[in-house]
Design an enzyme around this catalytic site. Structure first.
Site, PDB file in Angstrom:
ATOM      1  N   TYR A  24       1.045  -1.246   0.003  1.00  0.00           N
ATOM      2  CA  TYR A  24       0.023   0.039   0.054  1.00  0.00           C
ATOM      3  C   TYR A  24       0.733   1.437  -0.021  1.00  0.00           C
ATOM      4  O   TYR A  24       0.416   2.180  -0.673  1.00  0.00           O
ATOM      5  CB  TYR A  24      -0.937  -0.103   1.199  1.00  0.00           C
ATOM      6  CG  TYR A  24      -1.715   1.382   1.155  1.00  0.00           C
ATOM      7  CD1 TYR A  24      -2.717   1.623   0.318  1.00  0.00           C
ATOM      8  CD2 TYR A  24      -1.575   2.169   2.238  1.00  0.00           C
ATOM      9  CE1 TYR A  24      -3.369   2.843   0.349  1.00  0.00           C
ATOM     10  CE2 TYR A  24      -2.109   3.487   2.508  1.00  0.00           C
ATOM     11  CZ  TYR A  24      -3.134   3.773   1.596  1.00  0.00           C
ATOM     12  OH  TYR A  24      -3.823   5.043   1.595  1.00  0.00           O
ATOM     13  N   SER A 106      -2.743  13.832   7.413  1.00  0.00           N
ATOM     14  CA  SER A 106      -3.742  13.304   6.533  1.00  0.00           C
ATOM     15  C   SER A 106      -5.238  13.267   7.221  1.00  0.00           C
ATOM     16  O   SER A 106      -5.402  13.110   8.192  1.00  0.00           O
ATOM     17  CB  SER A 106      -3.487  11.946   6.185  1.00  0.00           C
ATOM     18  OG  SER A 106      -4.578  11.521   5.202  1.00  0.00           O
ATOM     19  N   GLN A 127      -3.952  18.171   6.381  1.00  0.00           N
ATOM     20  CA  GLN A 127      -4.489  18.071   4.982  1.00  0.00           C
ATOM     21  C   GLN A 127      -5.796  17.532   4.671  1.00  0.00           C
ATOM     22  O   GLN A 127      -6.448  16.892   5.663  1.00  0.00           O
ATOM     23  CB  GLN A 127      -3.542  16.800   4.433  1.00  0.00           C
ATOM     24  CG  GLN A 127      -3.999  16.586   2.899  1.00  0.00           C
ATOM     25  CD  GLN A 127      -4.896  15.372   2.871  1.00  0.00           C
ATOM     26  OE1 GLN A 127      -4.823  14.636   3.642  1.00  0.00           O
ATOM     27  NE2 GLN A 127      -5.742  15.336   1.822  1.00  0.00           N
ATOM     28  N   TYR A 129      -9.064  16.731   1.968  1.00  0.00           N
ATOM     29  CA  TYR A 129      -9.587  16.439   0.766  1.00  0.00           C
ATOM     30  C   TYR A 129     -10.719  17.116   0.178  1.00  0.00           C
ATOM     31  O   TYR A 129     -11.409  17.453   1.167  1.00  0.00           O
ATOM     32  CB  TYR A 129      -9.715  14.839   0.544  1.00  0.00           C
ATOM     33  CG  TYR A 129      -8.499  13.931   0.319  1.00  0.00           C
ATOM     34  CD1 TYR A 129      -7.865  14.064  -0.851  1.00  0.00           C
ATOM     35  CD2 TYR A 129      -8.127  12.982   1.385  1.00  0.00           C
ATOM     36  CE1 TYR A 129      -6.816  13.181  -0.813  1.00  0.00           C
ATOM     37  CE2 TYR A 129      -7.256  12.129   1.079  1.00  0.00           C
ATOM     38  CZ  TYR A 129      -6.313  12.350  -0.179  1.00  0.00           C
ATOM     39  OH  TYR A 129      -5.282  11.435  -0.257  1.00  0.00           O
ATOM     40  N   THR A 155      -5.604  18.999  -0.801  1.00  0.00           N
ATOM     41  CA  THR A 155      -5.183  18.155  -1.802  1.00  0.00           C
ATOM     42  C   THR A 155      -6.256  18.284  -2.967  1.00  0.00           C
ATOM     43  O   THR A 155      -7.382  17.803  -2.571  1.00  0.00           O
ATOM     44  CB  THR A 155      -5.039  16.806  -1.179  1.00  0.00           C
ATOM     45  OG1 THR A 155      -3.839  16.946  -0.252  1.00  0.00           O
ATOM     46  CG2 THR A 155      -4.460  15.830  -2.367  1.00  0.00           C
ATOM     47  N   HIS A 275       0.905  13.063  -6.425  1.00  0.00           N
ATOM     48  CA  HIS A 275       0.540  12.115  -5.376  1.00  0.00           C
ATOM     49  C   HIS A 275       1.540  11.059  -5.384  1.00  0.00           C
ATOM     50  O   HIS A 275       0.905   9.707  -5.274  1.00  0.00           O
ATOM     51  CB  HIS A 275      -0.788  11.672  -5.697  1.00  0.00           C
ATOM     52  CG  HIS A 275      -1.754  11.510  -4.504  1.00  0.00           C
ATOM     53  ND1 HIS A 275      -2.561  12.558  -4.233  1.00  0.00           N
ATOM     54  CD2 HIS A 275      -1.837  10.645  -3.465  1.00  0.00           C
ATOM     55  CE1 HIS A 275      -3.426  12.145  -2.976  1.00  0.00           C
ATOM     56  NE2 HIS A 275      -2.914  11.132  -2.833  1.00  0.00           N
TER      57      HIS A 275
HETATM   58  C1  FNR Z   1      -0.019   9.325   0.120  1.00  0.00           C
HETATM   59  N1  FNR Z   1      -0.360  10.411  -0.339  1.00  0.00           N
HETATM   60  C2  FNR Z   1      -1.425  11.340   0.152  1.00  0.00           C
HETATM   61  N2  FNR Z   1      -1.520  12.560  -0.057  1.00  0.00           N
HETATM   62  C3  FNR Z   1      -2.699  13.327   0.709  1.00  0.00           C
HETATM   63  O1  FNR Z   1      -2.755  14.443   0.466  1.00  0.00           O
HETATM   64  N3  FNR Z   1      -3.484  12.586   1.415  1.00  0.00           N
HETATM   65  C4  FNR Z   1      -3.311  11.510   1.791  1.00  0.00           C
HETATM   66  O2  FNR Z   1      -4.038  10.773   2.653  1.00  0.00           O
HETATM   67  C5  FNR Z   1      -2.245  10.570   1.296  1.00  0.00           C
HETATM   68  N4  FNR Z   1      -1.950   9.334   1.392  1.00  0.00           N
HETATM   69  C6  FNR Z   1      -0.834   8.727   0.975  1.00  0.00           C
HETATM   70  C7  FNR Z   1      -0.580   7.512   1.392  1.00  0.00           C
HETATM   71  C8  FNR Z   1       0.513   6.611   1.225  1.00  0.00           C
HETATM   72  C9  FNR Z   1       0.932   5.267   1.635  1.00  0.00           C
HETATM   73  C10 FNR Z   1       1.464   7.381   0.262  1.00  0.00           C
HETATM   74  C11 FNR Z   1       2.660   6.906  -0.319  1.00  0.00           C
HETATM   75  C12 FNR Z   1       1.184   8.779  -0.203  1.00  0.00           C
HETATM   76  C13 FNR Z   1       0.649  11.324  -1.409  1.00  0.00           C
HETATM   77  C14 FNR Z   1       1.680  12.033  -0.425  1.00  0.00           C
HETATM   78  O3  FNR Z   1       1.276  13.004   0.354  1.00  0.00           O
HETATM   79  C15 FNR Z   1       2.897  12.609  -1.433  1.00  0.00           C
HETATM   80  O4  FNR Z   1       2.203  13.297  -2.223  1.00  0.00           O
HETATM   81  C16 FNR Z   1       3.652  11.201  -1.933  1.00  0.00           C
HETATM   82  O5  FNR Z   1       3.787  10.500  -1.020  1.00  0.00           O
HETATM   83  C17 FNR Z   1       4.995  11.837  -2.400  1.00  0.00           C
HETATM   84  O6  FNR Z   1       5.826  11.124  -3.134  1.00  0.00           O
HETATM   85  P1  FNR Z   1       6.956  10.182  -2.470  1.00  0.00           P
HETATM   86  O7  FNR Z   1       7.829  10.980  -1.370  1.00  0.00           O
HETATM   87  O8  FNR Z   1       6.051   9.229  -1.610  1.00  0.00           O
HETATM   88  O9  FNR Z   1       7.774   9.706  -3.411  1.00  0.00           O
END
Ligand code: FNR
Length: 377
Positions: A24, A106, A127, A129, A155, A275
């Protein structure tokens, strides 16, 4: 294995976590092309080595929205963080605070705002949504303000969820998912004891407080799926700008036009992000999207970038491409799963050390001095 680099935490997390949780975190959408491009495109950017520049007074600190950051790194919002370590959001937020950087909670965290905010010594970022249930949005914003949240990260790149095939294959979703998850937990007793049993409640803490009833992991995908709102447009968001008194950062910008629209909306910052390659596969990597966006809005709003940052060298590359700071998602999630608060703090130390080396050898003594002149080609 000894942890020598941020990348080592990925392997450690893989050993600790039941596969449905590792995949995940680790996975992306569709064929994961953008996920791969994110890391490769940063890694292949050539830094320009410059020597004998007297960078003895190296300073990694920066300022975002009046807040001091010891280094230009923010922990990104990552859903279900409380499933990777016991009360994981609290642990990660404490680690971030101890290293002088913000943690972003989040919407779909396990620990609610009210649990995380009082546990740390600096303001929490939150954050949100865009969701159909505007009552939830208002409720959670009021609670965030009451809990002392400063910066709101909004987001906008999830009006629909991208398909993540790994989740169906791993048991996160799909047929017999609950039974498969239990089977995986049994074969990962360290996780099962520390997080599975002692880390409860495994709720979406922010949501269950609003709905007034527990929402387990199984409800997570259903609730989100039913609540994404593809009808949303900039004008529908004005009430949030009017409602939220603190800084607003729009996350999920990949195009200069969207960046300009975010500035017109009144955003204090944007996050150049796909994302983490988890939404539309095939879109530009952040490394490739960043220069044109920086040309369009630099100085009008703070530019953060994420998606593919895996090291302190990548932070310097992102700053050279035009970012003011970066967010990291997976890097800290792996560290948290591998070793909790201490590992996340160590990860931030590793990032800082790597940044120091990169800045010394590119002749930059401050974050503000990093720019395109630090790149070759
Ligand atoms: C996320 N991301 C994310 N973004 C957001 O705005 N709300 C969220 O709840 C989540 N949940 C989430 C879960 C998991 C497991 C991951 C890996 C990512 C996106 C996150 O904020 C971010 O944009 C990315 O993870 C950035 O990329 P890298 O650093 O993982 O490569």
């Amino acid at each position: 294995m000894n942890i020598a680099s941020p990348a080592d935490y990925r392997a450690a997390a893989r050993r600790k976590l039941p596969p449905f949780l590792f995949h995940y975190i680790d996975g992306g959408s569709y064929s994961e092309r953008t996920l791969r491009n994110n890391t490769e495109d940063f890694e292949t950017i050539a830094l320009r080595q410059l020597v004998l520049r007297n960078v003895s007074g190296l300073d990694l600190a920066t300022n975002l929205f009046g807040e001091h950051l010891a280094l230009p790194v923010v922990l990104a919002p990552v859903g279900l963080t409380g499933m990777y370590a016991r009360r994981g959001e609290v642990q990660a937020a404490r680690a971030a605070a101890s290293r002088g950087v913000p943690f972003t909670l989040s919407t779909v965290s396990v620990c609610p705002i009210e649990e995380v905010s009082p546990a740390i010594s600096r303001p929490l970022w939150f954050q949100l949504y865009v969701l159909r249930d505007r009552g939830f949005m208002r409720n959670v914003l009021e609670r965030a303000a009451a809990a002392g949240v400063t910066t709101l990260v909004f987001t906008v790149d999830m009006p629909v969820p991208g398909a993540r095939y790994r989740d169906a294959h791993s048991g996160m979703s799909g047929p017999f998912a609950p039974a498969r998850r239990i089977a995986q937990a049994i074969t990962h007793p360290h996780w099962a004891w520390n997080v599975g049993l002692r880390g409860t409640p495994h709720d979406l803490g922010n949501v269950s407080r609003y709905l007034g009833k527990p929402t387990g992991l199984a409800d997570y995908i259903g609730w989100l799926g039913a609540n994404f709102d593809p009808s949303i447009a900039w004008r529908d968001l004005q009430w949030i700008r009017d409602f939220w008194k603190g800084p607003i950062v729009i996350k999920g910008i990949l195009d200069p036009q969207d960046a300009r629209d975010a500035v017109s909306f009144g955003a204090d910052g944007i996050v150049v992000s796909n994302h983490g390659g988890r939404q539309l596969d095939g879109v530009l990597s952040s490394a490739r999207a960043l220069p044109a966006i920086s040309d369009a809005v630099k100085g009008q709003a703070k530019i953060l970038a994420d998606s593919g940052i895996r090291s302190g060298l990548d932070v310097v590359r992102a700053l050279a491409l035009g970012a003011d700071a970066v967010m990291i998602g997976r890097s800290f999630a792996y560290a948290l799963a591998a070793g909790g608060e201490r590992a996340v703090a160590n990860l931030l130390d590793l990032f800082a050390q790597e940044m120091r080396v990169a800045m010394t050898l590119t002749g930059a003594s401050t974050v503000a001095q990093i720019g395109r002149h630090n790149l070759v080609g």
